[in-house]
Design a protein around this motif. Structure first.
Motif, mmCIF file in Angstrom:
data_model
loop_
_atom_site.group_PDB
_atom_site.id
_atom_site.type_symbol
_atom_site.label_atom_id
_atom_site.label_comp_id
_atom_site.label_asym_id
_atom_site.label_seq_id
_atom_site.Cartn_x
_atom_site.Cartn_y
_atom_site.Cartn_z
ATOM 1 N N UNK A 72 0.843 -1.344 -0.091
ATOM 2 C CA UNK A 72 0.043 0.224 0.073
ATOM 3 C C UNK A 72 1.014 1.155 0.047
ATOM 4 N N UNK A 73 1.102 1.665 -1.245
ATOM 5 C CA UNK A 73 2.156 2.994 -1.377
ATOM 6 C C UNK A 73 1.748 4.090 -0.503
ATOM 7 N N UNK A 74 0.474 4.434 -0.626
ATOM 8 C CA UNK A 74 -0.085 5.482 0.137
ATOM 9 C C UNK A 74 0.210 5.532 1.922
ATOM 10 N N UNK A 75 0.031 4.314 2.339
ATOM 11 C CA UNK A 75 0.238 4.059 3.609
ATOM 12 C C UNK A 75 1.701 3.906 4.093
ATOM 13 N N UNK A 76 2.616 3.221 3.266
ATOM 14 C CA UNK A 76 3.872 3.330 3.386
ATOM 15 C C UNK A 76 4.388 4.964 3.371
ATOM 16 N N UNK A 77 4.002 5.549 2.718
ATOM 17 C CA UNK A 77 4.439 6.999 2.616
ATOM 18 C C UNK A 77 3.948 7.786 4.057
ATOM 19 N N UNK A 78 2.679 7.527 4.328
ATOM 20 C CA UNK A 78 2.155 7.960 5.485
ATOM 21 C C UNK A 78 3.021 7.636 6.858
ATOM 22 N N UNK A 79 3.109 6.297 6.971
ATOM 23 C CA UNK A 79 4.087 5.973 7.988
ATOM 24 C C UNK A 79 5.463 6.444 7.871
ATOM 25 N N UNK A 80 6.204 6.360 6.931
ATOM 26 C CA UNK A 80 7.644 6.953 6.943
ATOM 27 C C UNK A 80 7.365 8.355 7.152
ATOM 28 N N UNK A 128 11.564 2.265 -0.017
ATOM 29 C CA UNK A 128 12.819 3.213 -0.654
ATOM 30 C C UNK A 128 12.235 4.381 -1.172
ATOM 31 N N UNK A 129 11.212 4.543 -1.914
ATOM 32 C CA UNK A 129 10.498 5.684 -2.466
ATOM 33 C C UNK A 129 10.164 6.596 -1.566
ATOM 34 N N UNK A 130 9.596 6.277 -0.322
ATOM 35 C CA UNK A 130 9.172 7.149 0.679
ATOM 36 C C UNK A 130 10.193 7.647 1.591
ATOM 37 N N UNK A 131 11.371 6.963 1.951
ATOM 38 C CA UNK A 131 12.427 7.517 2.783
ATOM 39 C C UNK A 131 13.488 8.020 2.128
ATOM 40 N N UNK A 132 13.778 7.893 0.892
ATOM 41 C CA UNK A 132 14.787 8.500 0.286
ATOM 42 C C UNK A 132 14.768 10.226 0.234
ATOM 43 N N UNK A 133 13.533 10.687 0.048
ATOM 44 C CA UNK A 133 13.614 12.249 0.116
ATOM 45 C C UNK A 133 14.180 12.633 1.477
ATOM 46 N N UNK A 134 13.594 11.972 2.744
ATOM 47 C CA UNK A 134 14.126 12.479 4.080
ATOM 48 C C UNK A 134 15.656 12.174 4.279
ATOM 49 N N UNK A 135 15.877 11.012 3.864
ATOM 50 C CA UNK A 135 17.409 10.626 4.117
ATOM 51 C C UNK A 135 18.370 11.453 3.084
ATOM 52 N N UNK A 136 17.956 12.080 1.825
ATOM 53 C CA UNK A 136 18.627 12.876 1.379
ATOM 54 C C UNK A 136 18.833 14.364 1.690
ATOM 55 N N UNK A 137 17.695 14.942 2.302
ATOM 56 C CA UNK A 137 17.355 16.100 2.767
ATOM 57 C C UNK A 137 18.239 16.220 4.146
ATOM 58 N N UNK A 138 18.310 15.218 4.877
ATOM 59 C CA UNK A 138 19.146 15.240 6.131
ATOM 60 C C UNK A 138 20.604 15.023 5.985
ATOM 61 N N UNK A 139 21.072 14.520 4.897
ATOM 62 C CA UNK A 139 22.161 14.328 4.433
ATOM 63 C C UNK A 139 23.000 12.937 4.907
ATOM 64 N N UNK A 140 22.124 11.951 5.236
ATOM 65 C CA UNK A 140 22.908 10.582 5.700
ATOM 66 C C UNK A 140 21.352 9.615 5.698
#
Length: 260
Positions: A72-80, A128-140
């Motif tokens: 469930x892509x929407x739920x994955x993005x919501x949780x992450x 990965x799709x949901x997590x990467x923007x956050x990880x890129x923004x924080x630099x790690x």
């Protein structure tokens, strides 16, 4: 959680694990908590997920449970998104996966094919799709995807499973190449047959489950199957700064099977 005179490899980090209600996922969640992480346990098995959290709490660790269907892509993005906003997100472990009964390719039902693809490929993609923007923004950040021996070998009678796990490994390599400049690492762990609920389900449909287990173990140079804690050790290593220069790697943990 106290580990006297030892450095906790994930101290003060937030780790989200999918499929953490049992087996490798549960063992990894407990190990991450033991290494000082705040662990977000996710699964569709609410009872199992809560049991994992209870075990971590009882041992003095820090964990919470979120129900999560990785397809469930929407739920994955919501949780992450919520976890990253509330706690930060240092490590994502895409462990949720499924298999299928042994069958030749032409005999596999389209419904089974689609379900296995949805969980094993789309589920990892969604995380990965949901997590990467956050990880890129924080630099790690560190992503560990759980592949399989089937990521590197075409297992007979396991066409769909082998296809999906090969995709997981190459997706991991692609993410490592794309996200590395942002300080994000991506690796995969590729276990051999491991003593988990999934293995028990596979053996249960064999004519002689115990004979099937023994025959399976005989194929390994170590003459035994893997243990969840052994796979968890590899996952924790890749998650931590001890693997700070490791990215795009598929770490095979198979008791030597692939050398034969």
């Amino acid at each position: 959680m106290s580990r006297d005179d030892e450095h906790m490899r994930l101290e003060d980090e937030t780790v989200l694990i999918t499929g953490a209600a049992s087996g490798i996922g549960r063992e990894t969640a407990e190990r991450c908590a033991n290494e000082g992480a705040h662990v977000v346990v996710t699964d569709v098995d609410d009872d199992g997920g809560e049991t994992t959290v209870d075990a971590i709490d009882a041992a003095g660790g820090d964990a919470e449970y979120r129900r999560l269907d990785v397809t469930d892509s929407d739920r994955v993005h919501e949780v992450i998104d919520d976890v990253a906003t509330t706690h930060g997100l240092d490590v994502l472990i895409n462990n949720a996966g499924t298999g299928h009964p042994s069958s030749s390719l032409e005999e596999i039902d389209d419904g089974i094919r689609d379900f296995v693809v949805d969980v094993n490929i789309n589920g990892v993609w969604n995380g990965c799709h949901a997590a990467l923007p956050h990880m890129k923004d924080q630099g790690h950040g560190s992503i560990v995807n759980v592949g399989s021996l089937a990521s590197i070998l075409g297992l007979p009678k396991q066409a769909v499973y082998s296809t999906t796990k090969a995709a997981v490994l190459n997706l991991t390599r692609t993410i490592a190449a794309e996200a590395g400049p942002y300080g994000v690492r991506a690796n995969a762990v590729c276990p051999g047959f491991t003593e988990t609920q999934m293995l028990e389900q596979y053996l249960a449909i064999q004519e002689d489950p115990e004979a099937a287990r023994e025959a399976m173990a005989e194929q390994y140079p170590l003459k035994r199957l893997g243990k969840p804690e052994e796979i968890a050790s590899a996952i924790v290593f890749l998650s931590s700064e001890e693997a700070s220069f490791v990215s795009g790697h598929g770490l095979v943990v198979d008791g030597g099977f692939s050398t034969c």
